[in-house]
Write an enzyme that holds these catalytic residues in place. Structure first.
Site, short mmCIF file in Angstrom:
data_model
loop_
_atom_site.label_atom_id
_atom_site.label_comp_id
_atom_site.label_asym_id
_atom_site.label_seq_id
_atom_site.Cartn_x
_atom_site.Cartn_y
_atom_site.Cartn_z
N MET A 173 32.35 -21.92 -41.73
CA MET A 173 33.10 -21.57 -40.52
C MET A 173 33.53 -20.11 -40.60
O MET A 173 34.57 -19.71 -40.08
CB MET A 173 34.29 -22.52 -40.33
CG MET A 173 33.80 -23.94 -40.01
SD MET A 173 35.08 -25.21 -39.96
CE MET A 173 35.64 -25.04 -38.27
N LYS A 174 32.68 -19.33 -41.26
CA LYS A 174 32.89 -17.88 -41.31
C LYS A 174 31.92 -17.24 -40.32
O LYS A 174 30.90 -17.83 -39.93
CB LYS A 174 32.65 -17.37 -42.73
CG LYS A 174 33.74 -17.86 -43.72
CD LYS A 174 33.42 -17.56 -45.17
CE LYS A 174 34.53 -18.08 -46.09
NZ LYS A 174 34.13 -18.11 -47.52
N HIS A 207 38.63 -21.96 -41.50
CA HIS A 207 38.63 -20.82 -42.44
C HIS A 207 37.31 -20.10 -42.32
O HIS A 207 36.28 -20.72 -42.56
CB HIS A 207 38.83 -21.36 -43.85
CG HIS A 207 38.66 -20.33 -44.92
ND1 HIS A 207 39.67 -19.46 -45.27
CD2 HIS A 207 37.61 -20.02 -45.73
CE1 HIS A 207 39.24 -18.68 -46.25
NE2 HIS A 207 38.01 -18.99 -46.55
N ASN A 298 45.94 -15.40 -44.59
CA ASN A 298 45.55 -15.92 -45.90
C ASN A 298 45.18 -14.76 -46.84
O ASN A 298 44.47 -13.83 -46.43
CB ASN A 298 44.31 -16.81 -45.69
CG ASN A 298 43.96 -17.68 -46.87
OD1 ASN A 298 44.80 -18.42 -47.37
ND2 ASN A 298 42.70 -17.60 -47.31
N HIS A 334 43.91 -18.62 -56.66
CA HIS A 334 42.86 -18.72 -57.68
C HIS A 334 43.54 -18.24 -58.97
O HIS A 334 43.60 -17.04 -59.24
CB HIS A 334 41.66 -17.83 -57.32
CG HIS A 334 41.03 -18.24 -56.02
ND1 HIS A 334 40.35 -19.42 -55.88
CD2 HIS A 334 41.02 -17.64 -54.80
CE1 HIS A 334 39.91 -19.52 -54.63
NE2 HIS A 334 40.31 -18.46 -53.95
#
Ligand code: XIL
Length: 450
Positions: A173-174, A207, A298, A334
């Site tokens: 979904m980029k 995202h 984000n 991360h």
């Protein structure tokens, strides 16, 4: 004679010294100094008990064991206030799972009792109910996973449906996938993910609409004017957001807009073509297309890079002051088994709560091999990772429920984690191993939710 008498004097002196030292401690054998035992780590820890251990003390005849449920030893376990034990260990049973216990011990010889040993803390293990899953253990926030449209079957399907209440597309979904050329869209993979979520009653977090790393070449090389570029971006955002209206609950509108260290805006093509206020414009485009969808910003290193963190919160404060719509922040997270520290994560999270925004731990994975010193996942490292997962869950759980949006893990099985390629070294950062078996990390996550 002279020499002999010298020796006698020396002998007398030596004897009187010995006598003095004996009488100094009372002169009786009962009152010698009795050393304190050294309490050792508990062994055989289960969900209902453990074995307490300590070292032998010279001349001790027995030991007195205290077991408490608090570190100050005010609440003793029944029967374990100065319990006399003649061995160097004691098995304690009938305990509760996932509870912390503390023990210490004293040595006894006749009427002499030593000082307390050091204290040992332990937590009994957690025994999950076999029907318990991540999603049904979470009341406060969604439990998410990043996935790919080609892996919605078999074990993946079974685990996604059983454990997770939210999905994020890992890369489909980029923009480079959904809008591969100026005059085409490809919604195939994104639709497959959204349809799967709809069929199974799972939330979708979108995202991400704008990310410098997923910019298609045709956008980088766009030929029109700056206004045409902006119109093109508005058109893309409107098309995508409208398509998934009512099906995608939230979007990462802009991802990773700030540079590491400097906190400056990245000089992306979006900034070059639309100006420094391009981020605000994108949030307004999304809001215009869908008044209900939740808008997130984000980014990574939101805990460790204070300069970036300040820059992001300045942007957020500016948005709030100017009435630019924003509903929440995603901290990618991360992270590593030993970094960042809990207090630093909590302080960053608190800044989101202070602004009454939603908090999304959006891409959590926890490296266990950052220094490449492991060739397989060791037990120690696995337990350290478990503790860190538990900590992350507890942090999100501790904020007001209305601010906690979701905790999303960035992938399902270790061997498919993006980190292995990204860092070019072995790691085991996720909740499931390559055989789809639950790891200690999974149980840490579940314990954190209790
Ligand atoms: C990564 C995906 O995991 C990879 O499969 C893809 O090739 C590149 O992107 N920050 C983000 C995510 O916001 O979108 C990135 O995901 C990981 C870092």
């Amino acid at each position: 004679m002279k020499r002999l008498s010298g020796f006698s004097i020396w002998l007398l002196f030596a004897c009187s010294l010995i006598m003095a030292s004996c009488s100094g401690s009372g002169g009786s054998e009962e009152e010698f100094e009795l050393g304190a035992p050294i309490a050792k780590q508990a062994t055989d820890i289960t969900s209902s008990g453990f074995t307490a251990n300590w070292s032998r003390v010279y001349k001790a005849e027995s030991y007195l064991l205290d077991v408490a449920t608090d570190i100050d030893f005010t609440t003793f376990l029944s029967g374990y206030k100065s319990k006399a034990v003649s061995n160097l260990n004691e098995e304690i049973t009938n305990l509760d799972g996932n509870v912390s216990y503390y023990y210490r011990v004293r040595a006894v010889s006749g009427s002499i009792v030593s000082d307390n040993s050091n204290l040992i803390e332990l937590t009994t293990s957690f025994e999950p109910d076999p029907d318990q899953t991540l999603k049904n253990s979470s009341d406060n926030f969604l439990i998410g996973v990043a996935l790919q449209s080609s892996k919605l079957n078999g074990n993946y399907d079974e685990i996604y449906k059983r454990e997770f209440s939210s999905l994020t597309s890992e890369y489909e979904m980029k923009m480079n996938v959904m809008h591969p050329s100026q005059d085409s869209y490809d919604f195939g993979p994104a639709d497959a993910i959204v349809d799967y979520a709809q069929e199974n009653g799972i939330n979708v977090h979108g995202h991400s609409l704008i990310w410098h790393n997923s910019t298609p070449d045709w956008v980088t090389n766009f030929q029109g004017s700056d206004q045409e570029f902006e119109d093109m971006i508005e058109g893309y955002i409107t098309t995508v957001v409208t398509r998934y209206k009512g099906k995608v609950t939230s979007w990462d509108v802009v991802n990773e807009a700030f540079e590491d260290g400097s906190g400056n805006l990245r000089n992306s093509i979006y900034r070059q073509r639309m100006g420094d206020d391009y981020i605000a414009k994108c949030y307004q485009f999304v809001r215009a297309a869908d008044p209900d969808v939740l808008l997130f910003y984000n980014d990574y290193s939101m805990v460790s890079d204070q300069t970036k963190q300040n820059a992001v919160f300045s942007m957020v404060d500016d948005f709030i002051a100017r009435d630019i719509p924003i509903d929440g922040l995603g901290f990618q997270l991360h992270i590593q088994y030993d970094y960042p520290a809990k207090a630093d994560i909590e302080a960053a999270v608190q800044k989101v709560v202070d602004r009454d925004l939603l908090m999304h731990f959006s891409e959590l994975d926890i490296r266990v091999n950052p220094n490449n010193d492991l060739t397989s996942l060791s037990q120690d490292r696995s337990l350290a990772q478990k503790a860190k997962y538990k900590e992350m869950v507890e942090i999100l759980k501790s904020i007001p429920e209305e601010n906690a949006y979701a905790l999303t893990v960035w992938g399902l099985v270790d061997n498919e984690s993006w980190l292995i390629n990204f860092h070019g070294q072995q790691d085991w950062p996720l909740l499931f191993d390559s055989n789809f078996e639950k790891k200690d990390a999974y149980y840490g996550f579940l314990e954190g939710l209790q």
